[in-house]
Write an enzyme that holds these catalytic residues in place. Structure first.
Site, PDB file in Angstrom:
ATOM      1  N   ALA A  74       7.470  -9.537 -48.504  1.00 60.44           N
ATOM      2  CA  ALA A  74       8.291  -9.595 -47.299  1.00 60.44           C
ATOM      3  C   ALA A  74       9.571  -8.782 -47.449  1.00 60.44           C
ATOM      4  CB  ALA A  74       8.616 -11.042 -46.943  1.00 60.44           C
ATOM      5  N   GLN A 182       8.583 -17.670 -43.686  1.00 58.44           N
ATOM      6  CA  GLN A 182       8.414 -19.118 -43.886  1.00 58.44           C
ATOM      7  C   GLN A 182       7.601 -19.765 -42.773  1.00 58.44           C
ATOM      8  OE1 GLN A 182       9.188 -21.015 -46.459  1.00 58.44           O
ATOM      9  NE2 GLN A 182      10.510 -19.654 -47.622  1.00 58.44           N
ATOM     10  N   HIS A 204       2.750 -14.928 -51.101  1.00 61.10           N
ATOM     11  CA  HIS A 204       3.047 -16.013 -52.056  1.00 61.10           C
ATOM     12  C   HIS A 204       3.751 -17.218 -51.431  1.00 61.10           C
ATOM     13  CE1 HIS A 204       7.434 -15.606 -53.166  1.00 61.10           C
ATOM     14  NE2 HIS A 204       7.276 -14.432 -52.587  1.00 61.10           N
ATOM     15  N   THR A 243      -0.948   3.712 -53.618  1.00 56.97           N
ATOM     16  CA  THR A 243      -2.289   3.129 -53.756  1.00 56.97           C
ATOM     17  C   THR A 243      -2.249   1.654 -53.397  1.00 56.97           C
ATOM     18  OG1 THR A 243      -2.800   4.700 -55.499  1.00 56.97           O
ATOM     19  CG2 THR A 243      -4.172   2.713 -55.388  1.00 56.97           C
ATOM     20  N   CYS A 329      16.832 -17.222 -54.409  1.00 60.75           N
ATOM     21  CA  CYS A 329      17.507 -15.944 -54.604  1.00 60.75           C
ATOM     22  C   CYS A 329      18.982 -16.117 -54.891  1.00 60.75           C
ATOM     23  CB  CYS A 329      17.368 -15.089 -53.355  1.00 60.75           C
ATOM     24  SG  CYS A 329      15.830 -15.375 -52.530  1.00 60.75           S
TER      25      CYS A 329
END
Ligand SMILES: *Cc1c(COP(=O)(O)O)cnc(C)c1O
Length: 401
Positions: A74, A182, A204, A243, A329
């Site tokens: 994200a 979220q 995740h 890639t 974070c």
């Protein structure tokens, strides 16, 4: 037997669903082609898997597969959306509107652009963590090119009035982006009924692997154009070269498919657990539910225990219950959460806050245990706290420096 520690930090990251891992495995060892290799079956098989995942992601948010750009997560999707729009539409104007409670991915990207000459309006929020729609509309100028407001907050779970925001954006012909990292997979999100032009999501946070996510870019009414931020090869319709992470993308697709099929039943199980947890914690003296009166995600709650230091609280039980104060974070710093502070919550109360993120694998037994451990920890810390004693003695602590 209960396995310890109990994990209640699902807003920081979720475990991979075993079914997601199973779907990914062949793409490491057997179907290992480069999805951009057009000249042989290895490449075709990889490309087919990526196309299928693109449909799974698109389906979950009501998009067209052509509108999905795969990214490393994200954070990258947010960077591509905001910087990409800024570069593309700078000739129209350099004004972006966002809110002070956004994730750092949005805040730091906007700060970066501010240094490059962008003008950013940082909308405040009320006590419940919600932006004011009239303030938003009043902030729009002929130079406004983007409104970026998150769908749901990672610390409090507070859900912004997305449809009302997009209506305002449409009325003024301004692009509307939402960091829905979220919200997607937890509550119904639909880019068309919600009126979203750009949306970010991450695997995740929805029981998929780390390091893969997606950006939704509207192709019709309006057709959104972006300047790529990573050049080299023109993958992903030129919007994101490199890639493709085929196993990761397959995992993201599978996690979206599982969410589309199971979120409603997951929520029926998770919401009562969350409510029970909240009720038990709010039964403690001087505890507060942050953002409690706003619409909220069903698996999140943020509770403050006044006169207890949040970090000390977490340290006292983190071998038994894993959670965080504020966001992952910012938890490296001991500064109180900027999200809670923006809601007008005092430093004291913000410092004493815990964020609970329940998830697909949370059990009632784990919630019982967490209630027990946290209640005990709060009571223990308070029993040795001079500040708590002063409070109990009727000293008005707010007037003491
Ligand atoms: C986790 C999160 C992000 C960042 O996602 P990554 O995939 O880890 O880069 C961005 N916004 C919100 C609201 C988040 O919760």
């Amino acid at each position: 037997m209960l396995q310890l520690p109990v994990y209640l930090d699902n807003n920081a990251t979720t475990p991979c669903d075993p079914r997601v891992v199973t779907a990914m495995l062949p793409y490491f060892t057997e179907i290992y082609g480069n999805a951009a290799s057009r000249s042989h079956p290895f490449g075709w098989a990889a490309e087919e898997a990526v196309d299928y995942a693109r449909e799974q992601v698109a389906q979950l948010i009501g998009a067209d597969p052509k509108e999905i750009v795969f990214t490393s997560g994200a954070t990258e999707a947010v960077n591509l959306a905001i910087k990409g729009v800024y570069e593309m539409y700078a000739s129209k104007g350099r004004h972006i509107i966002t809110a002070v409670t956004e994730h750092k991915a949005v805040l730091d990207t906007c700060k970066h652009l501010e240094k490059l000459g962008a003008s950013i309006t940082w909308l405040p929020v009320n006590q419940e963590g919600l932006i004011n729609l009239s303030t938003l509309e009043a902030a729009i100028t002929p130079q406004t090119i983007l409104i970026s407001i998150m769908y749901a907050n990672n610390e409090t779970g507070v859900i912004q009035p997305i449809k009302a925001i997009s209506d305002i954006a449409r009325k003024h012909e301004v692009l509307f982006m939402t960091d829905a990292t979220q919200a997607v997979g937890k509550i119904p999100v639909n880019v068309n009924t919600d009126g979203i032009d750009l949306l970010t999501l991450s695997a995740h946070k929805i029981y998929g692997p780390k390091g893969v996510g997606a950006l939704y870019v509207r192709r019709r009414a309006p057709r959104v154009k972006l300047v790529a931020q990573i050049d080299g090869g023109g993958h992903e319709r030129g919007m994101r070269s490199g890639t493709l992470n085929v196993p990761g993308i397959v995992g993201l697709g599978k996690s979206c498919e599982l969410c589309a099929a199971e979120t409603a039943t997951d929520t029926q199980r998770i919401l009562p657990m969350r409510n029970r947890l909240e009720k038990a914690l709010l039964a403690l003296e001087q505890s507060y539910l942050n953002g409690g009166d706003a619409p909220r995600l069903p698996h999140t709650c943020n509770v403050s225990f006044k006169y207890v230091e949040g970090e000390a609280l977490i340290m006292s039980f983190n071998k038994m219950v894993a959670l965080s104060t504020g966001s992952a974070c910012t938890s490296a710093s001991l500064a109180p959460s900027y999200v809670l502070k923006a809601m007008g919550i005092s430093d004291d109360q913000a410092h004493a806050s815990l964020r609970f993120g329940l998830g697909r694998f949370t059990t009632n037994e784990q919630i019982d245990y967490a209630i027990h451990i946290i209640t005990e920890a709060v009571n223990n810390l308070r029993s040795t706290s001079p500040i708590w004693e002063m409070y109990k003695d009727g000293v008005d602590l707010d007037t003491i420096a």
